[in-house]
Design a protein around this motif. Structure first.
Motif, PDB file in Angstrom:
ATOM      1  N   MET A 271    -105.422   5.173  13.245  1.00 44.88           N
ATOM      2  CA  MET A 271    -103.992   5.376  12.989  1.00 44.88           C
ATOM      3  C   MET A 271    -103.180   4.707  14.094  1.00 44.88           C
ATOM      4  O   MET A 271    -103.239   5.112  15.256  1.00 44.88           O
ATOM      5  CB  MET A 271    -103.640   6.863  12.916  1.00 44.88           C
ATOM      6  CG  MET A 271    -102.163   7.130  12.642  1.00 44.88           C
ATOM      7  SD  MET A 271    -101.730   8.896  12.713  1.00 44.88           S
ATOM      8  CE  MET A 271    -102.452   9.456  11.171  1.00 44.88           C
ATOM      9  N   ALA A 272    -102.433   3.674  13.729  1.00 43.95           N
ATOM     10  CA  ALA A 272    -101.621   2.945  14.705  1.00 43.95           C
ATOM     11  C   ALA A 272    -100.190   3.465  14.664  1.00 43.95           C
ATOM     12  O   ALA A 272     -99.483   3.288  13.666  1.00 43.95           O
ATOM     13  CB  ALA A 272    -101.638   1.453  14.407  1.00 43.95           C
ATOM     14  N   ASN A 273     -99.779   4.108  15.743  1.00 43.82           N
ATOM     15  CA  ASN A 273     -98.413   4.616  15.858  1.00 43.82           C
ATOM     16  C   ASN A 273     -97.593   3.607  16.676  1.00 43.82           C
ATOM     17  O   ASN A 273     -97.440   3.736  17.884  1.00 43.82           O
ATOM     18  CB  ASN A 273     -98.394   5.979  16.540  1.00 43.82           C
ATOM     19  CG  ASN A 273     -99.210   7.010  15.786  1.00 43.82           C
ATOM     20  OD1 ASN A 273     -99.369   6.921  14.576  1.00 43.82           O
ATOM     21  ND2 ASN A 273     -99.750   7.988  16.492  1.00 43.82           N
ATOM     22  N   SER A 274     -97.106   2.580  15.996  1.00 49.53           N
ATOM     23  CA  SER A 274     -96.317   1.533  16.652  1.00 49.53           C
ATOM     24  C   SER A 274     -94.837   1.882  16.540  1.00 49.53           C
ATOM     25  O   SER A 274     -94.381   2.342  15.488  1.00 49.53           O
ATOM     26  CB  SER A 274     -96.584   0.175  15.994  1.00 49.53           C
ATOM     27  OG  SER A 274     -97.974  -0.083  15.912  1.00 49.53           O
ATOM     28  N   GLN A 275     -94.097   1.652  17.629  1.00 49.92           N
ATOM     29  CA  GLN A 275     -92.680   2.000  17.685  1.00 49.92           C
ATOM     30  C   GLN A 275     -91.854   0.715  17.821  1.00 49.92           C
ATOM     31  O   GLN A 275     -92.005  -0.011  18.805  1.00 49.92           O
ATOM     32  CB  GLN A 275     -92.408   2.932  18.884  1.00 49.92           C
ATOM     33  CG  GLN A 275     -93.454   4.017  19.113  1.00 49.92           C
ATOM     34  CD  GLN A 275     -93.673   4.928  17.913  1.00 49.92           C
ATOM     35  OE1 GLN A 275     -92.771   5.103  17.083  1.00 49.92           O
ATOM     36  NE2 GLN A 275     -94.858   5.515  17.809  1.00 49.92           N
ATOM     37  N   PHE A 276     -91.003   0.451  16.833  1.00 55.31           N
ATOM     38  CA  PHE A 276     -90.211  -0.784  16.809  1.00 55.31           C
ATOM     39  C   PHE A 276     -88.720  -0.462  16.878  1.00 55.31           C
ATOM     40  O   PHE A 276     -88.247   0.501  16.248  1.00 55.31           O
ATOM     41  CB  PHE A 276     -90.489  -1.575  15.534  1.00 55.31           C
ATOM     42  CG  PHE A 276     -91.890  -2.122  15.443  1.00 55.31           C
ATOM     43  CD1 PHE A 276     -92.242  -3.282  16.116  1.00 55.31           C
ATOM     44  CD2 PHE A 276     -92.857  -1.471  14.699  1.00 55.31           C
ATOM     45  CE1 PHE A 276     -93.529  -3.787  16.040  1.00 55.31           C
ATOM     46  CE2 PHE A 276     -94.148  -1.964  14.619  1.00 55.31           C
ATOM     47  CZ  PHE A 276     -94.494  -3.127  15.289  1.00 55.31           C
ATOM     48  N   THR A 277     -87.998  -1.290  17.602  1.00 55.10           N
ATOM     49  CA  THR A 277     -86.549  -1.138  17.738  1.00 55.10           C
ATOM     50  C   THR A 277     -85.879  -2.483  17.501  1.00 55.10           C
ATOM     51  O   THR A 277     -86.326  -3.509  18.021  1.00 55.10           O
ATOM     52  CB  THR A 277     -86.189  -0.617  19.142  1.00 55.10           C
ATOM     53  OG1 THR A 277     -86.731   0.700  19.302  1.00 55.10           O
ATOM     54  CG2 THR A 277     -84.678  -0.569  19.331  1.00 55.10           C
ATOM     55  N   PHE A 278     -84.798  -2.452  16.733  1.00 52.75           N
ATOM     56  CA  PHE A 278     -83.983  -3.641  16.476  1.00 52.75           C
ATOM     57  C   PHE A 278     -82.629  -3.457  17.135  1.00 52.75           C
ATOM     58  O   PHE A 278     -81.924  -2.483  16.869  1.00 52.75           O
ATOM     59  CB  PHE A 278     -83.797  -3.854  14.970  1.00 52.75           C
ATOM     60  CG  PHE A 278     -85.066  -4.224  14.249  1.00 52.75           C
ATOM     61  CD1 PHE A 278     -85.377  -5.552  13.986  1.00 52.75           C
ATOM     62  CD2 PHE A 278     -85.955  -3.238  13.835  1.00 52.75           C
ATOM     63  CE1 PHE A 278     -86.550  -5.887  13.333  1.00 52.75           C
ATOM     64  CE2 PHE A 278     -87.130  -3.572  13.184  1.00 52.75           C
ATOM     65  CZ  PHE A 278     -87.429  -4.899  12.936  1.00 52.75           C
ATOM     66  N   GLY A 279     -82.268  -4.415  17.986  1.00 55.31           N
ATOM     67  CA  GLY A 279     -80.996  -4.328  18.678  1.00 55.31           C
ATOM     68  C   GLY A 279     -81.079  -3.424  19.896  1.00 55.31           C
ATOM     69  O   GLY A 279     -82.097  -2.773  20.162  1.00 55.31           O
ATOM     70  N   GLU A 280     -79.996  -3.371  20.628  1.00 55.28           N
ATOM     71  CA  GLU A 280     -79.940  -2.531  21.819  1.00 55.28           C
ATOM     72  C   GLU A 280     -78.515  -2.062  22.059  1.00 55.28           C
ATOM     73  O   GLU A 280     -77.554  -2.671  21.603  1.00 55.28           O
ATOM     74  CB  GLU A 280     -80.456  -3.288  23.043  1.00 55.28           C
ATOM     75  CG  GLU A 280     -79.679  -4.553  23.366  1.00 55.28           C
ATOM     76  CD  GLU A 280     -80.277  -5.305  24.537  1.00 55.28           C
ATOM     77  OE1 GLU A 280     -81.287  -4.846  25.102  1.00 55.28           O
ATOM     78  OE2 GLU A 280     -79.720  -6.362  24.894  1.00 55.28           O
ATOM     79  N   TRP A 281     -78.408  -0.957  22.750  1.00 56.26           N
ATOM     80  CA  TRP A 281     -77.091  -0.443  23.090  1.00 56.26           C
ATOM     81  C   TRP A 281     -76.376  -1.407  24.027  1.00 56.26           C
ATOM     82  O   TRP A 281     -77.013  -2.052  24.865  1.00 56.26           O
ATOM     83  CB  TRP A 281     -77.217   0.917  23.786  1.00 56.26           C
ATOM     84  CG  TRP A 281     -77.706   2.017  22.924  1.00 56.26           C
ATOM     85  CD1 TRP A 281     -78.968   2.546  22.885  1.00 56.26           C
ATOM     86  CD2 TRP A 281     -76.945   2.770  21.969  1.00 56.26           C
ATOM     87  NE1 TRP A 281     -79.042   3.570  21.976  1.00 56.26           N
ATOM     88  CE2 TRP A 281     -77.810   3.731  21.402  1.00 56.26           C
ATOM     89  CE3 TRP A 281     -75.620   2.730  21.552  1.00 56.26           C
ATOM     90  CZ2 TRP A 281     -77.388   4.640  20.424  1.00 56.26           C
ATOM     91  CZ3 TRP A 281     -75.193   3.627  20.586  1.00 56.26           C
ATOM     92  CH2 TRP A 281     -76.064   4.560  20.030  1.00 56.26           C
ATOM     93  N   PRO A 282     -75.064  -1.506  23.915  1.00 58.95           N
ATOM     94  CA  PRO A 282     -74.320  -2.296  24.913  1.00 58.95           C
ATOM     95  C   PRO A 282     -74.464  -1.663  26.280  1.00 58.95           C
ATOM     96  O   PRO A 282     -74.586  -0.443  26.411  1.00 58.95           O
ATOM     97  CB  PRO A 282     -72.875  -2.228  24.402  1.00 58.95           C
ATOM     98  CG  PRO A 282     -72.819  -1.012  23.531  1.00 58.95           C
ATOM     99  CD  PRO A 282     -74.182  -0.888  22.909  1.00 58.95           C
ATOM    100  N   LYS A 283     -74.492  -2.486  27.291  1.00 58.33           N
ATOM    101  CA  LYS A 283     -74.660  -1.971  28.653  1.00 58.33           C
ATOM    102  C   LYS A 283     -73.440  -1.159  29.054  1.00 58.33           C
ATOM    103  O   LYS A 283     -72.298  -1.556  28.818  1.00 58.33           O
ATOM    104  CB  LYS A 283     -74.880  -3.125  29.630  1.00 58.33           C
ATOM    105  CG  LYS A 283     -76.165  -3.908  29.367  1.00 58.33           C
ATOM    106  CD  LYS A 283     -76.433  -4.908  30.460  1.00 58.33           C
ATOM    107  CE  LYS A 283     -77.671  -5.734  30.165  1.00 58.33           C
ATOM    108  NZ  LYS A 283     -78.863  -4.903  29.935  1.00 58.33           N
ATOM    109  N   LEU A 284     -73.700  -0.029  29.682  1.00 61.89           N
ATOM    110  CA  LEU A 284     -72.614   0.830  30.150  1.00 61.89           C
ATOM    111  C   LEU A 284     -72.033   0.254  31.439  1.00 61.89           C
ATOM    112  O   LEU A 284     -72.759  -0.280  32.287  1.00 61.89           O
ATOM    113  CB  LEU A 284     -73.139   2.251  30.407  1.00 61.89           C
ATOM    114  CG  LEU A 284     -73.558   3.031  29.162  1.00 61.89           C
ATOM    115  CD1 LEU A 284     -74.242   4.322  29.577  1.00 61.89           C
ATOM    116  CD2 LEU A 284     -72.341   3.341  28.306  1.00 61.89           C
ATOM    117  N   PRO A 285     -70.705   0.354  31.599  1.00 64.90           N
ATOM    118  CA  PRO A 285     -70.093  -0.134  32.850  1.00 64.90           C
ATOM    119  C   PRO A 285     -70.552   0.699  34.045  1.00 64.90           C
ATOM    120  O   PRO A 285     -70.781   1.897  33.939  1.00 64.90           O
ATOM    121  CB  PRO A 285     -68.597   0.022  32.592  1.00 64.90           C
ATOM    122  CG  PRO A 285     -68.499   1.087  31.539  1.00 64.90           C
ATOM    123  CD  PRO A 285     -69.718   0.927  30.677  1.00 64.90           C
TER     124      PRO A 285
END
Length: 291
Positions: A271-285
């Motif tokens: 069982m392969a539990n792969s975690q994928f994310t598309f995009g990223e949050w804008p950097k906080l000031p």
């Protein structure tokens, strides 16, 4: 301002509720980032909930309970405070209905393990944002689930976090269950994963990290014709979460937004539990510096 990321999370077995892994650390990081950016809410498609016929359902239970699971003591999850988001649920109903879906509210839905593994590990302090749960359709038509994602993708522009919870390689019939049943250890690996599991897992990673926009949508649906697809997914339910995510982030406007694999945990050998994310949050000031 930028857009929130979109996640395809492989939730794994019930043991992922309590095991400390690279995946659990990544889920926590994603949750911390969502809180830091004041996410408005979470919309999550559940692999363990499917509506019959041509229907899809949205949870509207104002006081949901957690459905119990085996192997894991109930104190690991029983008292976690659930935060259903009824106003967003009705918004999703309106959006899906306007696109011609046979969609209805389900006021009796109680949270299932695939949802609360993700929510409790992302927000272990019990501070999860308001959450809306959407079912799959039991016919598991990939184009249907692509359209569900594309219909709800506008919520991303309103600072909602969209998640599909399923599995990269998820065939319960071909897992090695003995260590979990005998020792409550789903991470034991007496042998390496079998070739079919490694092959499909690599193909999924290639699609998620090397394609984008409409090409991503075509490539994800085409994986259901992969020679090892049926070995990797004895049933289609856990793969539909990936299709839903491709619908969310597979528009022409998303070209160039390729996924990253943030973590991976193998359980039960195959069982392969792969975690994928598309995009990223804008950097906080940073204080004292311009954003």
């Amino acid at each position: 301002m930028g857009l929130p990321p979109v996640h395809f999370f492989s939730h794994g077995s019930p043991m992922m509720l309590c095991e400390t892994t690279e995946s659990s650390a990544y889920w926590r990081r994603c949750g911390d980032e969502a809180l830091a950016h004041n996410v408005k809410g979470i919309v999550i498609m559940s692999a363990h909930w499917a509506a019959l016929g041509d229907r899809i359902e949205v949870a509207t239970n104002p006081a949901p309970r957690i459905r119990p699971v085996g192997f894991v003591p109930s104190h690991d999850y029983k008292h976690y405070p659930l935060t259903p988001d009824l106003s967003t649920a009705h918004r999703c109903l309106d959006l899906l209905s306007a696109e011609g879906f046979n969609v209805s509210a389900n006021p009796h839905y109680n949270w299932i393990v695939d949802v609360y593994i993700i929510i409790t590990r992302m927000f272990p302090d019990g501070n999860a944002p308001p959450t809306t749960v959407i079912s799959m359709n039991a016919r598991y038509d990939p184009h249907y689930h692509l359209k569900v994602g594309s219909t709800l993708r506008q919520l991303r522009q309103e600072n909602y976090l969209l998640i599909g919870t399923g599995g990269a390689v998820h065939n319960l019939y071909r897992n090695r269950w003995k260590p979990m049943i005998k020792y409550l250890d789903s991470l034991a690996m007496e042998t390496p994963p079998e070739e079919w599991a490694l092959e499909f897992r690599q193909s999924l990673e290639d699609v998620m990290t090397k394609t984008s926009g409409p090409q991503l949508r075509r490539a994800v649906t085409r994986l259901m014709k992969h020679p090892q697809f049926r070995d990797a997914h004895a049933t289609d339910d856990h793969f539909m979460a990936a299709v839903f995510v491709a619908g969310v982030v597979g528009d022409v406007d998303d070209e160039g937004c390729q996924g990253v694999m943030g973590a991976e945990t193998w359980e039960l050998t195959n069982m392969a539990n792969s975690q994928f994310t598309f995009g990223e949050w804008p950097k906080l000031p940073v204080a004292g510096y311009p954003g």
